[in-house]
Design a protein around this motif. Structure first.
Motif, PDB file in Angstrom:
ATOM      1  N   SER A  34       8.524  17.471   8.744  1.00  0.00           N
ATOM      2  CA  SER A  34       7.916  17.026   7.488  1.00  0.00           C
ATOM      3  C   SER A  34       8.703  15.900   6.820  1.00  0.00           C
ATOM      4  N   ASN A  35       9.915  15.645   7.313  1.00  0.00           N
ATOM      5  CA  ASN A  35      10.738  14.566   6.766  1.00  0.00           C
ATOM      6  C   ASN A  35      11.575  13.973   7.901  1.00  0.00           C
ATOM      7  N   PRO A  36      10.912  13.207   8.795  1.00  0.00           N
ATOM      8  CA  PRO A  36      11.608  12.707   9.989  1.00  0.00           C
ATOM      9  C   PRO A  36      12.756  11.747   9.682  1.00  0.00           C
ATOM     10  N   ASP A  37      12.740  11.105   8.525  1.00  0.00           N
ATOM     11  CA  ASP A  37      13.824  10.195   8.159  1.00  0.00           C
ATOM     12  C   ASP A  37      15.046  10.945   7.640  1.00  0.00           C
ATOM     13  N   GLY A  38      14.869  12.213   7.303  1.00  0.00           N
ATOM     14  CA  GLY A  38      15.976  12.994   6.765  1.00  0.00           C
ATOM     15  C   GLY A  38      16.248  12.668   5.309  1.00  0.00           C
ATOM     16  N   VAL A  39      17.337  13.238   4.813  1.00  0.00           N
ATOM     17  CA  VAL A  39      17.731  13.066   3.413  1.00  0.00           C
ATOM     18  C   VAL A  39      18.956  12.158   3.357  1.00  0.00           C
ATOM     19  N   PRO A  40      18.886  11.051   2.632  1.00  0.00           N
ATOM     20  CA  PRO A  40      20.071  10.214   2.483  1.00  0.00           C
ATOM     21  C   PRO A  40      21.165  10.979   1.734  1.00  0.00           C
ATOM     22  N   THR A  41      22.346  11.050   2.341  1.00  0.00           N
ATOM     23  CA  THR A  41      23.487  11.682   1.689  1.00  0.00           C
ATOM     24  C   THR A  41      24.586  10.645   1.545  1.00  0.00           C
ATOM     25  N   PHE A  42      25.273  10.700   0.430  1.00  0.00           N
ATOM     26  CA  PHE A  42      26.314   9.725   0.116  1.00  0.00           C
ATOM     27  C   PHE A  42      27.632  10.462  -0.074  1.00  0.00           C
ATOM     28  N   SER A  43      28.639  10.065   0.710  1.00  0.00           N
ATOM     29  CA  SER A  43      29.934  10.745   0.684  1.00  0.00           C
ATOM     30  C   SER A  43      31.077   9.748   0.557  1.00  0.00           C
ATOM     31  N   CYS A  44      32.093  10.179  -0.160  1.00  0.00           N
ATOM     32  CA  CYS A  44      33.346   9.434  -0.261  1.00  0.00           C
ATOM     33  C   CYS A  44      34.415  10.465  -0.596  1.00  0.00           C
ATOM     34  N   ASP A  45      35.244  10.788   0.396  1.00  0.00           N
ATOM     35  CA  ASP A  45      36.228  11.863   0.239  1.00  0.00           C
ATOM     36  C   ASP A  45      35.540  13.177  -0.121  1.00  0.00           C
ATOM     37  N   GLY A  46      34.368  13.388   0.426  1.00  0.00           N
ATOM     38  CA  GLY A  46      33.554  14.579   0.156  1.00  0.00           C
ATOM     39  C   GLY A  46      32.167  14.159  -0.280  1.00  0.00           C
TER      40      GLY A  46
END
Length: 113
Positions: A34-46
């Motif tokens: 239902s969401n082939p692009d996935g969820v953008p996640t943003f990380s920097c030292d966690g």
């Protein structure tokens, strides 16, 4: 995802996040049919935040949002969650970009502490 207000909102947010923290890493997680692009996640030292799109909104969830100062009152969702907080943006909403950048910087600083 079709090119509509939600994808434009995600692009704006992505630009603000990488402007606030040039070392921010972005990756797509939680891909499914239902969401082939996935969820953008943003990380920097966690993990800092995720940017999910729904039919009627874009949800920006801060992993440690409950511990962040939010003087502009951007957080309007997940307010009863123990650790996280979220910003729900609906079509036509405007985001206080300076306050959002400050939240990103605060989140990264807390990850680095």
């Amino acid at each position: 995802m079709s090119n509509d207000w939600r994808s434009e909102t995600i692009e704006t947010v992505r630009t603000l996040i990488t402007t606030a923290e040039p070392d921010m890493a972005e990756e797509a997680k939680w891909r499914k049919a239902s969401n082939p692009d996935g969820v953008p996640t943003f990380s920097c030292d966690g993990l800092v935040c995720t940017a999910e799109t729904y039919k009627d909104k874009v949800k920006l969830t801060f992993a440690k949002g409950a511990s962040l100062d939010d003087p502009a009152g951007l957080f309007n969702a997940s307010l009863d969650a123990g650790t996280r907080r979220a910003i729900d943006l609906f079509e036509g909403d405007s985001l206080d970009e300076d306050a959002f950048v400050a939240l990103i910087k605060d989140a990264v600083a807390r990850n680095r502490a």
